[in-house]
Design an enzyme around this catalytic site. Structure first.
Site, PDB file in Angstrom:
ATOM      1  N   SER A  40      -4.776  -9.973  -4.362  1.00 16.92           N
ATOM      2  CA  SER A  40      -4.503  -8.569  -4.064  1.00 16.92           C
ATOM      3  C   SER A  40      -4.496  -7.725  -5.332  1.00 16.92           C
ATOM      4  CB  SER A  40      -3.159  -8.424  -3.351  1.00 16.92           C
ATOM      5  OG  SER A  40      -2.797  -7.064  -3.233  1.00 16.92           O
ATOM      6  N   GLY A  92       3.394   7.477   2.069  1.00 19.33           N
ATOM      7  CA  GLY A  92       4.244   6.699   1.191  1.00 19.33           C
ATOM      8  C   GLY A  92       4.618   7.394  -0.104  1.00 19.33           C
ATOM      9  N   ASP A 103      -3.197  -2.232  11.006  1.00 24.98           N
ATOM     10  CA  ASP A 103      -3.057  -2.619  12.412  1.00 24.98           C
ATOM     11  C   ASP A 103      -4.044  -3.704  12.806  1.00 24.98           C
ATOM     12  OD1 ASP A 103      -1.030  -0.768  12.891  1.00 24.98           O
ATOM     13  OD2 ASP A 103      -2.413   0.785  13.579  1.00 24.98           O
ATOM     14  N   HIS A 116       4.933   0.929  12.727  1.00 23.14           N
ATOM     15  CA  HIS A 116       4.096   1.522  13.775  1.00 23.14           C
ATOM     16  C   HIS A 116       4.095   0.538  14.932  1.00 23.14           C
ATOM     17  CE1 HIS A 116       1.009   3.584  15.916  1.00 23.14           C
ATOM     18  NE2 HIS A 116       0.016   2.800  15.558  1.00 23.14           N
ATOM     19  N   GLY A 169       0.830  -1.195   0.000  1.00 21.00           N
ATOM     20  CA  GLY A 169       0.000   0.000   0.000  1.00 21.00           C
ATOM     21  C   GLY A 169       0.865   1.246   0.000  1.00 21.00           C
ATOM     22  N   SER A 170       0.398   2.285   0.675  1.00 20.15           N
ATOM     23  CA  SER A 170       1.090   3.566   0.686  1.00 20.15           C
ATOM     24  C   SER A 170       2.539   3.415   1.139  1.00 20.15           C
ATOM     25  CB  SER A 170       0.362   4.559   1.590  1.00 20.15           C
ATOM     26  OG  SER A 170       1.078   5.771   1.702  1.00 20.15           O
ATOM     27  N   GLN A 171       2.752   2.848   2.321  1.00 17.80           N
ATOM     28  CA  GLN A 171       4.118   2.675   2.819  1.00 17.80           C
ATOM     29  C   GLN A 171       4.815   1.499   2.151  1.00 17.80           C
ATOM     30  OE1 GLN A 171       6.053   4.489   4.878  1.00 17.80           O
ATOM     31  NE2 GLN A 171       4.472   6.052   5.102  1.00 17.80           N
ATOM     32  N   SER A 211      -2.918  -5.134  -5.623  1.00 12.13           N
ATOM     33  CA  SER A 211      -1.586  -4.531  -5.732  1.00 12.13           C
ATOM     34  C   SER A 211      -0.575  -5.436  -6.424  1.00 12.13           C
ATOM     35  CB  SER A 211      -1.061  -4.179  -4.333  1.00 12.13           C
ATOM     36  OG  SER A 211      -1.911  -3.262  -3.676  1.00 12.13           O
TER      37      SER A 211
END
Length: 334
Positions: A53, A136, A85, A110, A28-30, A55
């Site tokens: 996915s 990201g 998370d 995180h 994803g973003s990160q 992605s």
């Protein structure tokens, strides 16, 4: 590694990742930024994704090897979990844990899952964190342009005696050493991050905007004017604070606006607001928020979805959508 709490490229040794495979779980973003920045830094990277996915094709188009989450976790000497998370504990048990061998480095961006014991790594595993302080797309763009985004780094468990050096090498590989890598702890990163989101950046800011909008509309003003004054122009102020700090922002606005800021701001955010912030921080520190969030997800997120829907139906969203359609320079997709 030098005994200091902020590091740059010259303090890290990227060659420590030579001969190691870094598995990035999530794209994803990160995830895309970490994977591509590390790849461009000469690191051997694989990406772990679900078979279905969306992605997967994007990662493959970037020349990255894509495996299942379980296979990537098994392949990686360094395994970075960049999954939501609320999904990490479940996927850790089903797909990741069995692939983490003694001496591996397990990484996070995180501290939530470690701080609140959602994931309990085995004792023979290093556990570290690298958390870029930017979205990201910015982490990737700054890297490509030859710069970087500041990062936080932390070591929770040092089974090998080399975790801190390897975590720093990872942070250098994603570009953090070009801007500065600040050492912290999982506890402090997690608690301050949650507090910032809840009390200021998301919860505090959105409620302040809606309260201002509602106050003007309830007083009979045109909702379009209320939108411009309480939401649209917020970007101007935030951009000035981002670039120049609070005092730099005040220098850039009119004297009338600055006087109103100094004399009226403390009346809006006064003792009651500060007491509420302290209570929110206590709920984060005690684990009460984490328990609530975990229970919400285990129950299917019905309450969460209800609140989301209520937010979509607020008048400020409908007025804003109409006004943003007039502003061709704004990307309205989300």
């Amino acid at each position: 590694m030098p005994e200091k709490d902020i590091f740059y490229d010259s303090d890290g040794d990227l060659s420590l990742l030579d001969g190691k495979t870094v598995a990035i779980l999530g794209f994803g973003s990160q995830g895309h930024a970490h994977a591509l920045n590390l790849k461009d830094s000469g690191v051997d990277v694989v990406v772990g994704l679900r078979e279905d996915s969306a992605s997967r094709k994007m990662a493959e188009a970037e020349g990255l090897e894509v495996l299942s989450v379980a296979d990537a976790a098994s392949r990686g000497d360094v395994v970075m979990i960049l999954l939501p998370d609320e999904r990490q504990a479940e996927i850790w048990k089903s797909d990741i844990a069995d692939g983490i061998a003694e001496g591996n480095l397990l990484m996070f961006a995180h501290g939530f899952s470690i701080r609140f014991d959602q994931i309990v790594p085995p004792p023979g595993v290093d556990v570290g964190m690298v958390a870029p302080k930017g979205p990201g797309h910015m982490v990737r763009r700054q890297f490509v342009e030859g710069s970087g985004v500041p990062c936080l780094m932390a070591v929770e468990q040092d089974a090998t005696g080399h975790a801190r050096d390897l975590v720093l090498a990872y942070a250098v590989g994603v570009g953090g050493g070009r801007a500065g890598i600040i050492e912290t702890t999982f506890k402090d990163e997690c608690e301050t991050d949650l507090f910032g989101e809840q009390a200021v950046l998301c919860g505090g800011a959105t409620e302040l905007v809606r309260a201002g909008f509602e106050t003007l509309v309830d007083a009979g003003y045109d909702p379009r004017l209320a939108y411009f004054e309480c939401l649209h122009e917020l970007k101007l102020i935030v951009d000035l604070m981002y670039e120049k700090g609070i005092q730099g922002m005040r220098y850039s606005i009119s004297n009338t606006a600055e006087y109103g800021d100094l004399t009226r701001g403390p009346r809006v955010i006064g003792d009651d607001s500060r007491a509420a912030m302290k209570k929110i921080l206590e709920e984060i520190q005690s684990g009460d928020f984490a328990t609530e969030w975990i229970a919400e997800n285990e129950a299917g997120g019905e309450n969460f979805e209800r609140m989301r829907q209520e937010g979509k139906e607020h008048q400020v969203e409908k007025v804003g959508a109409d006004l943003r359609s007039m502003m061709h320079w704004i990307d309205t997709e989300f």
